[in-house]
Design a protein around this motif. Structure first.
Motif, short mmCIF file in Angstrom:
data_model
loop_
_atom_site.label_atom_id
_atom_site.label_comp_id
_atom_site.label_asym_id
_atom_site.label_seq_id
_atom_site.Cartn_x
_atom_site.Cartn_y
_atom_site.Cartn_z
N GLY A 96 0.81 -1.21 0.00
CA GLY A 96 0.00 0.00 0.00
C GLY A 96 0.85 1.26 0.00
N THR A 97 1.85 1.28 0.87
CA THR A 97 2.63 2.50 1.02
C THR A 97 3.39 2.82 -0.26
OG1 THR A 97 3.94 3.71 2.66
CG2 THR A 97 4.79 1.54 2.00
N ASP A 214 -7.36 7.22 -1.23
CA ASP A 214 -6.64 6.06 -0.70
C ASP A 214 -7.68 5.01 -0.36
OD1 ASP A 214 -5.29 4.14 0.70
OD2 ASP A 214 -4.24 5.53 2.03
N LYS A 243 -4.03 -4.21 0.02
CA LYS A 243 -4.70 -5.15 0.93
C LYS A 243 -5.44 -6.31 0.26
CE LYS A 243 -4.24 -2.73 5.14
NZ LYS A 243 -4.01 -1.30 5.23
C1 LIG Z 1 -2.84 -0.39 5.20
C2 LIG Z 1 -3.00 0.96 4.62
C3 LIG Z 1 -1.93 1.63 3.99
C4 LIG Z 1 -0.52 1.05 3.94
O1 LIG Z 1 -0.45 -0.17 3.28
P1 LIG Z 1 0.87 -1.10 3.50
O2 LIG Z 1 0.63 -2.25 2.57
O3 LIG Z 1 0.91 -1.46 4.93
O4 LIG Z 1 2.04 -0.30 3.09
C5 LIG Z 1 -2.17 2.86 3.44
N1 LIG Z 1 -3.40 3.43 3.48
C6 LIG Z 1 -4.44 2.82 4.07
C7 LIG Z 1 -5.78 3.48 4.07
C8 LIG Z 1 -4.28 1.57 4.67
O5 LIG Z 1 -5.32 0.99 5.30
#
Ligand SMILES: *Cc1c(COP(=O)(O)O)cnc(C)c1O
Length: 396
Positions: A96-97, A214, A243
């Protein structure tokens, strides 16, 4: 002695070693109903036969090549995402990041391509969580995550969630984009609200800004729609996804319109692993399952049932719960008693639930949860609430 495993987590002393559908099994054999799904990751439960099949088949064929070559799985998965969303184009990441990093780079580069390199500021919101890399913690703005890591990165302006006047005030000739979770996850399942999100869309249109959603947590069926933005009758310019996309295999994506992505020409971004054949095999299968007729209907049916029953549960334990909030299968129980203590008690009863900010217990069950499993979860929540009530009474 310094721990062999870098101690950045205060881990619960339980190790899950096997999963099956909505259930997890610990080292000692104890069975748990999983209302956390990792953190909204295992959307299809554990050891889903179709995902296991897709991954195994790919693992026996080809693991990895490189983005120097065509990757057929990227071509099919990007086509599915483009055909079913606002987006014209997709880039695959491992997390995600990393998707957030690219979204920020893309927004800045859009204005650069338009001849406005001074427009690089990103507006974000209090309580936001966008991940743990450097730009992501600066966008998130959480002091706890920023402290001790050197100077703040320039170009991030944060305002209160829901405060449209504050957004207007902070927007200037330096502003590139607004980034927001349609429904904040980590801060305690806090909705931005449809009117606020639609007003942000208008502000962006009026000021030539890009709107970044996001949807790493809210996306891919979690709120009952393919993506949460569909409920708003507006669309972002850029969207981050991760996710549930891999159901537990690490994969993320940035979706964007052609206009938003216009600055991302050859050589402006890259990744070694992002979109590799293993990730794409799983992602393609996951998207096929979500888009199958009836899948989202099931999510909405179970979600409606849970919300209705949780309303009754919270009313039955007014000393424990304050309220229920959220959308679809992204649910927050705002607690009157200590949320971490409730989570530990639920786990002892065989139910995994998650913490979130604002003293909230977060429920993020697999999207494949059955009605019988939903009922079992409600019974375990009810049992836990009764125990917490009895402890509270004994302490008085
Ligand atoms: C989990 C999450 C992230 C980060 O994702 P990672 O895979 O842990 O890097 C960013 N934004 C939101 C809204 C999230 O729930």
């Amino acid at each position: 002695m310094f721990p062999a495993l870098l101690p950045t987590y205060n881990r619960t002393d339980v190790a899950f070693v096997r999963g099956e559908g909505s259930y997890l099994f610990a080292e000692d054999g104890k069975r748990y109903l999983d209302f956390g799904a990792g953190i909204a990751v295992n959307a299809f439960g554990h050891a889903n036969a179709r995902l296991v099949g897709a991954l195994t088949k790919q693992a026996q064929t080809l693991w990895h090549t490189s983005n120097l070559y065509r990757v057929p799985g990227q071509e099919s998965l990007s086509r599915k995402l483009v055909d079913n969303t606002f987006a014209d184009t997709v880039f695959f990441t491992n997390s995600g990041t990393e998707a957030i990093e690219l979204a920020i780079k893309m927004a800045r580069r859009h204005h650069f391509a338009n001849g406005n390199p001074e427009r690089f500021h990103i507006v974000s919101f209090e309580g936001a969580f966008h991940g743990r890399t450097y730009a992501a913690i600066n966008a998130g703005g959480n002091e706890k995550y920023l402290e001790g890591f050197g100077p703040r990165m320039p170009g991030f302006d944060q305002v209160a969630l829901g405060d449209l006047e504050a957004v207007k005030k902070v927007i200037g000739p330096q502003t590139a984009a607004i980034i927001i979770e349609p429904l904040q996850g980590e801060s305690g399942v806090k909705p931005a609200g449809p009117d606020f999100l639609r007003n942000l869309r208008k502000l962006c249109d009026d000021n030539g800004l890009l709107l970044i959603f996001d949807e790493i947590q809210t996306g891919l069926g979690r709120t009952g729609k393919f993506f949460a933005y569909e409920d708003l009758r507006i669309a972002p310019d850029i969207m981050t996804v991760a996710k549930a996309l891999g159901g537990g295999f690490p994969v993320g994506a940035v979706l964007a319109t052609a206009e938003a992505a216009k600055g991302m020409t050859v050589g402006t971004h890259g990744t070694t692993y992002g979109g590799n054949p293993l990730a794409m095999a799983v992602g393609n299968e996951a998207i096929d399952m979500i888009l199958e007729p009836g899948f989202l209907d099931h999510v909405n049916k179970i979600a409606n049932y849970l919300h209705q029953q949780l309303g009754a549960l919270t009313a039955a334990h007014p000393g424990v719960f304050e309220s229920v909030r959220g959308q679809g299968l992204m649910i927050g129980l705002k607690m009157k008693t200590d949320a971490p203590a409730f989570i530990a008690a639920a786990r002892a009863n065989g139910l995994v639930v998650l913490p979130a900010g604002d003293n909230v217990v977060r429920l993020l069950p697999p999207l494949t949860l059955s009605e019988a499993e939903a009922r079992e979860g409600l019974e375990l929540l009810n049992k836990t609430a009764s125990q917490v009530e009895a402890q509270k009474a004994a302490a008085q």
